[in-house]
Motif scaffolding. Structure first.
Motif, mmCIF file in Angstrom:
data_model
loop_
_atom_site.group_PDB
_atom_site.id
_atom_site.type_symbol
_atom_site.label_atom_id
_atom_site.label_comp_id
_atom_site.label_asym_id
_atom_site.label_seq_id
_atom_site.Cartn_x
_atom_site.Cartn_y
_atom_site.Cartn_z
ATOM 1 N N MET A 51 4.454 -8.856 2.668
ATOM 2 C CA MET A 51 4.908 -7.969 3.268
ATOM 3 C C MET A 51 4.019 -7.403 4.630
ATOM 4 N N ALA A 52 4.678 -7.169 5.547
ATOM 5 C CA ALA A 52 3.823 -6.826 6.777
ATOM 6 C C ALA A 52 3.781 -5.423 6.791
ATOM 7 N N LYS A 53 2.368 -5.164 7.148
ATOM 8 C CA LYS A 53 2.008 -3.685 7.094
ATOM 9 C C LYS A 53 1.966 -3.474 8.862
ATOM 10 N N SER A 54 2.481 -2.572 9.267
ATOM 11 C CA SER A 54 2.556 -2.265 10.892
ATOM 12 C C SER A 54 2.801 -0.569 11.023
ATOM 13 N N CYS A 55 2.111 -0.250 12.220
ATOM 14 C CA CYS A 55 2.634 1.112 12.523
ATOM 15 C C CYS A 55 4.077 1.348 12.768
ATOM 16 N N LEU A 56 4.586 0.134 13.039
ATOM 17 C CA LEU A 56 6.204 0.217 13.477
ATOM 18 C C LEU A 56 6.916 0.433 12.191
ATOM 19 N N VAL A 57 6.388 0.384 11.062
ATOM 20 C CA VAL A 57 7.200 0.456 9.724
ATOM 21 C C VAL A 57 6.934 1.872 9.242
ATOM 22 N N PRO A 58 7.807 2.577 8.927
ATOM 23 C CA PRO A 58 7.346 4.008 8.395
ATOM 24 C C PRO A 58 6.972 3.997 7.030
ATOM 25 N N GLN A 59 6.023 4.929 6.845
ATOM 26 C CA GLN A 59 5.357 4.730 5.347
ATOM 27 C C GLN A 59 6.233 4.823 4.186
ATOM 28 N N PHE A 60 7.347 5.571 4.467
ATOM 29 C CA PHE A 60 8.383 5.714 3.323
ATOM 30 C C PHE A 60 8.992 4.294 2.992
#
Length: 66
Positions: A51-60
């Protein structure tokens, strides 16, 4: 007839997945990647979800996927 067709497709999917030693699956938490991960588990395939973690993916969305 439909159940036989679905069973044949499921068997073909499991056979396809078993060709790979340890596949990686890009996991988004959506239906497609969730079904693919579940199919790997049912087929007995050792799968590596990524799973990619990025500032573009909302936390929820990240929390829902986990």
């Amino acid at each position: 007839m439909i159940n036989e067709a679905l069973a044949a497709k499921e068997a073909a999917l499991f056979q396809f997945l078993k060709k790979y030693k340890r596949p990686a699956v890009a996991f988004s938490g959506g239906v497609d990647s969730s079904v693919l991960l579940a199919a790997c588990c049912v087929a007995g395939v050792e799968v590596k979800p990524i799973m990619a973690k990025s500032c573009l993916v909302p936390q929820f969305e990240e929390e829902d996927a986990l």
